[in-house]
Design an enzyme around this catalytic site. Structure first.
Site, PDB file in Angstrom:
ATOM      1  N   ASP A  29       0.813  -1.220   0.000  1.00 51.66           N
ATOM      2  CA  ASP A  29       0.000   0.000   0.000  1.00 51.66           C
ATOM      3  C   ASP A  29       0.844   1.266   0.000  1.00 51.66           C
ATOM      4  O   ASP A  29       0.312   2.361  -0.100  1.00 51.66           O
ATOM      5  CB  ASP A  29      -0.917  -0.024   1.227  1.00 51.66           C
ATOM      6  CG  ASP A  29      -1.965   1.059   1.198  1.00 51.66           C
ATOM      7  OD1 ASP A  29      -2.520   1.336   0.118  1.00 51.66           O
ATOM      8  OD2 ASP A  29      -2.248   1.638   2.258  1.00 51.66           O
ATOM      9  N   SER A  53      -5.967   7.199  -0.628  1.00 52.77           N
ATOM     10  CA  SER A  53      -6.338   5.872  -1.098  1.00 52.77           C
ATOM     11  C   SER A  53      -7.832   5.679  -0.828  1.00 52.77           C
ATOM     12  O   SER A  53      -8.294   5.843   0.300  1.00 52.77           O
ATOM     13  CB  SER A  53      -5.526   4.811  -0.356  1.00 52.77           C
ATOM     14  OG  SER A  53      -5.941   3.528  -0.743  1.00 52.77           O
ATOM     15  N   GLN A 104      -5.344  -0.718  -6.338  1.00 53.52           N
ATOM     16  CA  GLN A 104      -5.620   0.425  -5.478  1.00 53.52           C
ATOM     17  C   GLN A 104      -6.262   1.525  -6.307  1.00 53.52           C
ATOM     18  O   GLN A 104      -5.813   1.835  -7.403  1.00 53.52           O
ATOM     19  CB  GLN A 104      -4.344   0.942  -4.827  1.00 53.52           C
ATOM     20  CG  GLN A 104      -4.589   2.065  -3.847  1.00 53.52           C
ATOM     21  CD  GLN A 104      -3.328   2.428  -3.076  1.00 53.52           C
ATOM     22  OE1 GLN A 104      -2.222   2.235  -3.539  1.00 53.52           O
ATOM     23  NE2 GLN A 104      -3.506   2.944  -1.890  1.00 53.52           N
TER      24      GLN A 104
END
Length: 109
Positions: A29, A53, A104
């Site tokens: 991430d 995000s 993502q």
């Protein structure tokens, strides 16, 4: 497209697989939003933008040893409208086996 190798301090084979996977999840991430900015041509001002995000998904295909080198291949296949973009990543073992797939979605203000 962006590629880089990463690893963490070896945990040993006796450490639970969930701990190895948690570290890979954290690492997966940390670097996908700049890939979206590069696809849009926004990389020069990426440090000045407010980004977040929106969604992050991760699928493991096999066990992982975080102390071994892992190759993270990232790209952003398209840029959506209104500040949204999507990036994807593939994480491979040093022997070339696919360990995990990552996606993502990010938002730029």
């Amino acid at each position: 497209m962006r590629r880089f190798w990463f690893r963490a301090e070896p945990l040993g084979h006796s450490a639970p697989q969930n701990l190895h996977r948690a570290i890979v999840a954290f690492a997966s991430d940390r670097s996908l939003l700049p890939v979206i900015a590069k696809t849009r041509g926004d990389l020069g001002s990426a440090g000045e933008q407010k980004v977040a995000s929106v969604d992050h998904a991760l699928w493991f295909h096999q066990d992982v040893q975080i102390g071994e080198w892992l190759l993270y291949v990232q790209d952003s296949p398209h840029s959506a409208a209104r500040g949204l973009g999507t990036a994807r990543g593939l994480i491979y073992s040093c022997t070339g086996d696919l360990i995990a797939t990552v996606t993502q979605q990010g938002f730029r203000q």
